[in-house]
Design an enzyme around this catalytic site. Structure first.
Site, PDB file in Angstrom:
ATOM      1  N   HIS A 144       0.024   4.044  -2.701  1.00 25.13           N
ATOM      2  CA  HIS A 144      -0.052   5.960  -2.441  1.00 25.13           C
ATOM      3  C   HIS A 144       0.850   6.730  -2.529  1.00 25.13           C
ATOM      4  O   HIS A 144       0.614   7.562  -2.966  1.00 25.13           O
ATOM      5  CB  HIS A 144      -0.657   5.410  -1.225  1.00 25.13           C
ATOM      6  CG  HIS A 144      -2.021   4.909  -0.999  1.00 25.13           C
ATOM      7  ND1 HIS A 144      -2.708   5.414  -0.191  1.00 25.13           N
ATOM      8  CD2 HIS A 144      -2.375   4.079  -1.396  1.00 25.13           C
ATOM      9  CE1 HIS A 144      -3.652   5.120  -0.122  1.00 25.13           C
ATOM     10  NE2 HIS A 144      -3.884   3.824  -0.711  1.00 25.13           N
ATOM     11  N   TRP A 195     -10.430  -7.633   2.846  1.00 26.70           N
ATOM     12  CA  TRP A 195     -11.838  -7.759   1.288  1.00 26.70           C
ATOM     13  C   TRP A 195     -11.347  -8.575   0.893  1.00 26.70           C
ATOM     14  O   TRP A 195     -12.490  -9.525   0.873  1.00 26.70           O
ATOM     15  CB  TRP A 195     -10.040  -7.523   0.515  1.00 26.70           C
ATOM     16  CG  TRP A 195     -10.491  -5.493   0.236  1.00 26.70           C
ATOM     17  CD1 TRP A 195     -11.756  -5.197  -0.566  1.00 26.70           C
ATOM     18  CD2 TRP A 195      -9.607  -4.795   0.630  1.00 26.70           C
ATOM     19  NE1 TRP A 195     -11.408  -3.556  -0.351  1.00 26.70           N
ATOM     20  CE2 TRP A 195     -10.401  -3.627   0.061  1.00 26.70           C
ATOM     21  CE3 TRP A 195      -8.789  -4.750   1.285  1.00 26.70           C
ATOM     22  CZ2 TRP A 195      -9.257  -2.525   1.096  1.00 26.70           C
ATOM     23  CZ3 TRP A 195      -7.806  -3.071   2.011  1.00 26.70           C
ATOM     24  CH2 TRP A 195      -8.262  -2.202   1.769  1.00 26.70           C
ATOM     25  N   ARG A 247       0.579  -1.097   0.179  1.00 29.84           N
ATOM     26  CA  ARG A 247       0.219   0.136  -0.162  1.00 29.84           C
ATOM     27  C   ARG A 247       0.802   1.253  -0.121  1.00 29.84           C
ATOM     28  O   ARG A 247       0.763   2.134  -0.397  1.00 29.84           O
ATOM     29  CB  ARG A 247      -1.043  -0.036   0.863  1.00 29.84           C
ATOM     30  CG  ARG A 247      -1.871   1.434   1.507  1.00 29.84           C
ATOM     31  CD  ARG A 247      -2.414   0.446   2.798  1.00 29.84           C
ATOM     32  NE  ARG A 247      -3.712   2.430   2.839  1.00 29.84           N
ATOM     33  CZ  ARG A 247      -3.528   3.089   3.823  1.00 29.84           C
ATOM     34  NH1 ARG A 247      -2.968   2.543   5.077  1.00 29.84           N
ATOM     35  NH2 ARG A 247      -4.099   4.066   4.013  1.00 29.84           N
ATOM     36  N   HIS A 257      -6.202  -5.039  -3.709  1.00 23.84           N
ATOM     37  CA  HIS A 257      -7.085  -5.141  -2.666  1.00 23.84           C
ATOM     38  C   HIS A 257      -6.884  -6.905  -2.268  1.00 23.84           C
ATOM     39  O   HIS A 257      -7.662  -6.665  -1.119  1.00 23.84           O
ATOM     40  CB  HIS A 257      -8.955  -4.413  -2.683  1.00 23.84           C
ATOM     41  CG  HIS A 257      -8.544  -2.834  -2.735  1.00 23.84           C
ATOM     42  ND1 HIS A 257      -9.491  -2.326  -2.485  1.00 23.84           N
ATOM     43  CD2 HIS A 257      -7.187  -2.140  -2.540  1.00 23.84           C
ATOM     44  CE1 HIS A 257      -9.105  -0.865  -2.510  1.00 23.84           C
ATOM     45  NE2 HIS A 257      -7.848  -1.281  -2.557  1.00 23.84           N
TER      46      HIS A 257
END
Length: 539
Positions: free
Chosen positions: A73, A232, A69, A216
């Protein structure tokens, strides 16, 4: 016993690319990148990252999702219109970008990598964040992406203001109203928002769906950071196409913090969003499988599955504290992983084994599915190494546990240089290990597991129950639009059916994502004549 051999050989100089820019890039840009890359041993950096990757104290036992992540990002701010943002700069180090609500919790990832940066000061933060993500993906069964070094850390003036990353509820109507298909009102605007975010970076719909389906599958949301809650997928530390398959195949329901489920119950705490937040949860998992749909078979004879060396043949298998399937999950074994099972027992219609490192796994699941296959007798070579006592470990003069013995193991750990099967007070099935003080009783049917083998990357620190393992799953509204938008859905359905296709497409898209803004990337934004792509210079 001889002293244990070193676990890692000395690192060799890296053969990884050294940040060359290609003929079109300026010499200044090439020189700037080489200053950051020269002298960096990428193999050594990767080895140090991998040593830290797994930890029973972190979410689901792994830092991999957090590192994936972080790189995502830091790269996802790129704009193809002016070349701003992207991975080449690591500008999330500065308050403006770090303060983006969509980056909540990533300060933990940045701090986690600080010891690696301190040990290898020549690597830029920008390179370190991306390299860590690539390591995490490969370590968890995801794509093996070739790393290109040469990213340059940028000054604070290059930090990107909030607003470029997807917002989970962008565009939807207030309230909990849904249409006849369960879609929250205004979802079309959310779909347009997500498409716009990825179009700004230059991605097609297919690349966008691949990135979300592959990205995800990792990690979970937390009330304390984003206000959303849950994972998820069921196993959020291993690459799979479960995200796509479950979205297409399961039933989903919109919930808020105070929603009542169809049976009148509360939203499960693991997937209950904070007040004011809305998300979808997997209704199929909540309702469970009907008893008459479960395949039953006659309980097998445990004699068919004696103790020995076993290989995991399922994508992954939970490790539980006790043989009961309601017992807490303390870890997972992955496909093709070899373990020694010191005991195998029948529980109803399932067969479960006790691992040499502690914890129980299902060899044959209750429904009859084979999860582990036996390869032979206990592998005594794999059994050698360091052990941690879990009870009093008696010592004997030979590999037979009988009488008062020769004392007991002292200390928090001990080394075993030879392993033998023997007996405990005449009962066969005992396993003993030779130590400096004698033969230590590691396991016997009479006394159970007295010491667990310490396995690097798994239980250097004693395993403990992993939080949030109830099996409930959630989706953000920005996830659900992949199911609802016809153009998104056609790609989603392909990935739901073909994990290898997803792995290939996700790997290509993630590499492209993490090279946006880099001078060697085909997407690199080049200023008009007289401009300069190097941070800090002027036209």
């Amino acid at each position: 016993c001889d002293p244990p051999t070193a676990l890692h050989a000395a690192s060799k100089p890296s053969s990884a690319p050294r940040g060359k820019m290609g003929n079109q890039a300026s010499a200044a840009a090439a020189n700037a990148a080489d200053e950051y890359v020269d002298g960096v041993d990428y193999d050594a950096v990767k080895a140090d990252i991998l040593k830290m990757m797994d930890s029973p104290d972190h979410d689901d036992g792994s830092f991999a999702p957090l590192l994936i992540r972080l790189a995502w990002h830091s790269s996802g701010t790129y704009s193809s219109k002016d070349g701003s943002g992207g991975s080449n700069g690591a500008t999330m180090r500065y308050p403006l970008e770090a303060g983006d609500p969509e980056n909540a919790g990533l300060d933990y990832a940045r701090k986690f990598l600080e010891p690696v940066k301190a040990k290898h000061p020549g690597i830029s933060y920008a390179d370190l964040w991306v390299l860590a993500a690539y390591c995490a993906l490969k370590h968890t069964g995801g794509p093996d992406i070739d790393f290109h070094g040469g990213r340059v850390d940028a000054p604070a003036a290059k930090a990107v203001a909030p607003g470029r990353l997807p917002e989970a509820e962008a565009g939807v109507d207030a309230g909990m109203e849904v249409d006849e298909e369960g879609r929250i009102k205004g979802w079309e605007r959310t779909a347009a928002h997500v498409r716009g975010v990825f179009e700004r970076m230059g991605f097609s719909d297919r690349e966008m769906v691949a990135l979300l389906c592959g990205g995800h599958v990792y990690g979970r949301c937390h009330n304390t950071s984003s206000g959303y809650a849950g994972a998820w997928v069921e196993n959020p530390t291993r690459f799979s196409n479960e995200y796509a398959a479950d979205m297409v195949g399961d039933k989903w329901i919109l919930v808020g913090n105070d929603t009542k489920m169809p049976d009148g119950g509360e939203v499960p705490e693991e997937v209950r969003p904070s007040p004011g937040k809305r998300q979808y949860i997997d209704l199929s998992k909540y309702e469970g499988e009907a008893d008459d749909a479960k395949e039953m078979r006659q309980a097998p004879d445990s004699q068919e599955h004696p103790a020995g060396k076993y290989t995991c043949v399922s994508d992954w298998v939970n490790v539980r504290e006790q043989p009961d399937t309601g017992s807490p999950i303390i870890g997972r074994f992955n496909k093709d992983q070899d373990i020694n099972l010191v005991a195998v027992k029948v529980f109803g219609t399932a067969i479960r084994g006790l691992a040499e490192r502690g914890g129980w796994v299902s060899i044959i699941a209750s429904g009859g599915k084979t999860l582990f296959e036996r390869r032979g007798d206990v592998d005594v070579q794999l059994m050698q190494g360091a052990y941690r006592p879990t009870a009093n470990v008696p010592l004997f003069n030979k590999p037979v546990a009988s009488g008062a013995g020769a004392g007991k193991v002292q200390g928090e750990s001990f080394q075993v240089c030879e392993v033998a099967t023997g007996s405990d007070e005449g009962e066969a099935g005992a396993i003993l290990g030779r130590t400096e003080g004698g033969w230590a009783l590691l396991y016997s049917p009479k006394r159970g597991l007295l010491a667990e083998k310490i396995v690097e990357g798994y239980n250097e620190v004693p395993r403990k129950p992993i939080a949030g393992q109830s099996g409930h799953q959630m989706m953000l509204i920005t996830d659900m639009v992949l199911l609802w938008d016809p153009e998104f859905r056609k790609h989603l359905e392909e990935y739901a059916e073909d994990e290898d296709l997803l792995k290939n497409d996700f790997g290509k898209a993630y590499k492209r994502l993490t090279e946006l803004g880099c001078p060697w990337s085909a997407d690199f934004f080049r200023k008009p004549a007289g401009g300069c792509p190097v941070f800090g210079c002027t036209a």
